[in-house]
Write an enzyme that holds these catalytic residues in place. Structure first.
Site: not given
Length: 676
Positions: A554, A548, A27, A181-182, A552
């Site tokens: 996440h 936040k 990646y 995955y996340h 981003d």
């Protein structure tokens, strides 16, 4: 023919053979298209067999690099893509017709696929030869990663548009890649990974069925193009069982719910990036062994072996990996595939009573959860009500509690913390990768040149056609490909669709959550005592805003801080992701908070914290509201951030949330003492 044995793989002629290795990917993407093209060609020369493209956050969220919110993010977590001119450079000297290309792209997946198609056509490549994947899993983005743009129903329409176009024009392209995955990175248990990923696939297939755009035979082929992207953590026996459960459940769902007759199209096809959440900043050299063990979870079992694999680097808890770090991860795959005898044998776990029992347990629990979500109205409704998001936040809170209580051991983090300093971080660069801030200007100059030299009338007509097709429900792929060829920019394509569909902000999942911290924990007792003293002295609970900022998405760290702060006894203001520095400061002023907490993981902390302190200064609050920062923050940046005014910096090393809360109370009390 000689007698065959059961421990050998035979080809169709009865001769012993071995399996082909999975696709090796890394990646990768950073800085700008020139640097990333060089990285790709270098990785391919080292034996990598496919590309996995990392885009920067502005590209993922639908902004061109010259947008104010995009500038701090240019090239930080991936390569910036503004127009077809950038794709020509990114894929220079890389033959598209021979490449298997994976793009981790979601909100703008249709746009990036359109650029890829337009690039092929301008190069004279038959687009039916293209092979690859666009991730394009928006339900996962609403739940875990945050690069969504449009409301759920409109996002689902774009996904169905892409399946319809791809099946007829790019038959070997996976229009979406259902991504658990996340979900694991956001705290999902194996049962939640199975259930929420398969609910997402059901939601997409139901939407395709509802459009009724395929014949029965075409629909079966469409089902065969659904692929998955999964995660594998340290509990590798459970991970092997999870992957076998995925295979069995997908076969059952596609056969029983959709009537797919051809077994080839019911096959669970998946790629993997093994777990990054469990990698530690403490004693980071240990991460190499974690990555190898996690890799076994998706390669050991032939029946459920991955088709493509990309591994994180040992230092990803510290920063973006350097080219050498990525090479080391690639070598792990190559040694496993070519030096061991793993690929010479049939399924090693077939008939294992333990594995079969574990698979059955996971399947039973996952089917219960799938039925629960379907009873609530399906994947889209479960996003809008916040059901799945709340479940993930609860699981992540439980994980944080187990780490803090010592119930889950992580070597070097909460057990055996003392160790010799790693020589891997002893180089002059500290073992981390730093993006050259000056390289962003080259991207901005190239964007300006594209805008200067393109045919403005063609751009205007292409965007008008895109808006018209969005409004009248025409498949948007053809209009998007024309936009790409006209040199429309990423921001212009996205803004046109924003004007038709609007934007969306999902529930945060934080409300009503608590943290599983032992009541007699020293850190919890300490912070609650300090909060009681504060209330007695000042007559109200200490109040914090958790922000936040930037692009981003996440949000795990911010969510855990918000949950932990509520559990400790703070009043907490948290509005979710993608806020500007101005938004956060205004919230802090309106709510009269005692502290601002900021979470950043994209590498843009220097630029965004400078914006935040500028806003505080403009509002006369720079000296009255203390600011703390958490995230992936390289140590060389600490001094600069502290000079700006940051009072404390927290990183993944600070795994005890109540110890963090205790320090936050100290910061608030220090500020209050200055005001007396």
């Amino acid at each position: 023919m000689t007698e065959q044995n059961s421990h050998t793989i035979y080809d169709k002629d009865g001769k012993p053979t071995r399996d082909r290795p999975w696709i090796f990917r890394t990646y990768a993407g950073h800085t700008n298209v020139w640097a990333t093209n060089e990285l790709y060609r270098d990785n391919l020369s080292k034996g990598q067999t496919g590309l996995s493209i990392a885009m920067d956050l502005a590209t993922q969220c639908g902004y061109s690099s010259d947008h104010p919110i995009a500038k701090p993010e240019i090239g930080k977590v991936g390569v910036p893509i503004n127009s077809l001119d950038d794709f020509h450079i990114l894929f220079d000297n890389i033959p598209l017709e021979e490449m298997n290309t994976s793009m981790t792209i979601n909100g703008t997946a249709m746009w990036l696929l359109s650029l890829y198609v337009a690039l092929a056509e301008e190069r004279g490549v038959d687009i039916s030869q293209l092979k690859g994947t666009t991730q394009n899993d928006l339900i996962k983005e609403y739940l875990a990663r945050g690069t969504y743009i449009f409301p759920p129903e409109d996002s689902m329409r774009l996904i169905v548009d892409m399946y319809e176009f791809c099946l007829h024009n790019i038959p070997s392209w996976n229009a979406s890649n259902i991504c658990s995955y996340h979900l694991q990175e956001a705290g999902a248990t194996p049962v939640q990974e199975l259930a929420f990923a398969l609910v997402t696939a059901i939601t997409i297939l139901d939407a395709i069925k509802e459009r009724d755009c395929f014949s029965e035979e075409e629909f079966e082929r469409c089902v065969g193009r659904i692929s998955f992207f999964v995660n594998a953590g340290m509990r590798f026996v459970e991970e092997v069982s999870k992957m076998r459960a995925f295979c069995e459940m997908w076969d059952e769902i596609t056969q029983e719910r959709y009537g797919v007759k051809n077994a080839k199209y019911r096959r669970f096809r998946y790629g993997v990036q093994v777990n990054s959440l469990g990698l530690t900043a403490e004693q980071p050299e240990n991460n190499a062994w974690r990555i190898l063990i996690e890799t076994l979870g998706v390669t050991l079992s032939r029946k459920a072996r991955c088709r493509a694999l990309q591994l994180p680097a040992w230092n990803e808890a510290l920063s973006l990996p350097r080219p050498w770090d990525q090479q080391w991860s690639l070598r792990i795959q190559q040694i496993l595939a070519y030096e061991t005898d793993l690929l010479e044998y049939p399924d090693l776990l077939e008939g294992s009573v333990v594995i079969e029992s574990k698979v059955k347990q996971l399947k039973d629990q996952a089917y219960d959860e799938i039925n629960r979500v379907l009873d609530l109205g399906g994947g889209v409704e479960a996003v809008k009500t916040g059901y799945m998001k709340s479940a993930l936040v609860a699981s992540q809170s439980e994980r944080m509690g187990r780490l803090a209580n010592g119930e889950q051991i992580v070597v070097g983090k909460n057990k055996w913390m003392e160790g010799l300093e790693s020589p891997l971080v002893g180089d002059s660069d500290g073992g981390i990768f730093m993006v050259d801030a000056k390289a962003a200007q080259k991207t901005l100059d190239a964007l300006a040149e594209t805008k200067r030299t393109r045919d403005d009338e063609r751009v205007k007509a292409a965007l008008a056609r895109l808006a018209e097709h969005a409004k009248n429900n025409t498949n948007l792929m053809e209009a998007s490909i024309e936009c790409a060829k006209a040199r429309v920019t990423t921001g212009e394509w996205s803004e046109t669709l924003r004007s038709v569909f609007g934007e969306y902000r999902p529930p945060t999942g934080v409300d009503g959550q608590s943290m599983s911290i032992d009541d007699d924990s020293n850190s919890l007792t300490s912070v609650r005592n300090k909060i009681s003293d504060f209330i007695e002295t000042h007559g109200y609970r200490p109040r914090i805003v958790v922000g936040k900022p930037g692009l981003d998405g996440h949000s795990n760290g911010a969510e855990m801080i918000a949950v932990a702060a509520k559990h400790a006894g703070f009043d907490v203001v948290y509005f979710g992701i993608r806020l500007s520095a101005s938004d956060i400061v205004q919230s802090a002023l309106e709510e009269n908070v005692d502290l601002i907490g900021v979470s950043l993981l994209s590498g843009s902390h220097n630029e965004i914290m400078a914006q935040l302190f500028d806003e505080l200064d403009k509002n006369g609050a720079k000296d009255s509201i203390p600011v703390i920062l958490g995230g992936i923050i390289p140590e060389p940046d600490y001094e600069k951030l502290e000079n700006m005014g940051v009072k404390r910096i927290f990183t993944p090393k600070d795994f005890d949330p109540m110890a963090v809360m205790d320090e936050i109370m100290d910061v608030i009390n220090e500020q209050k003492s200055k005001q007396l």
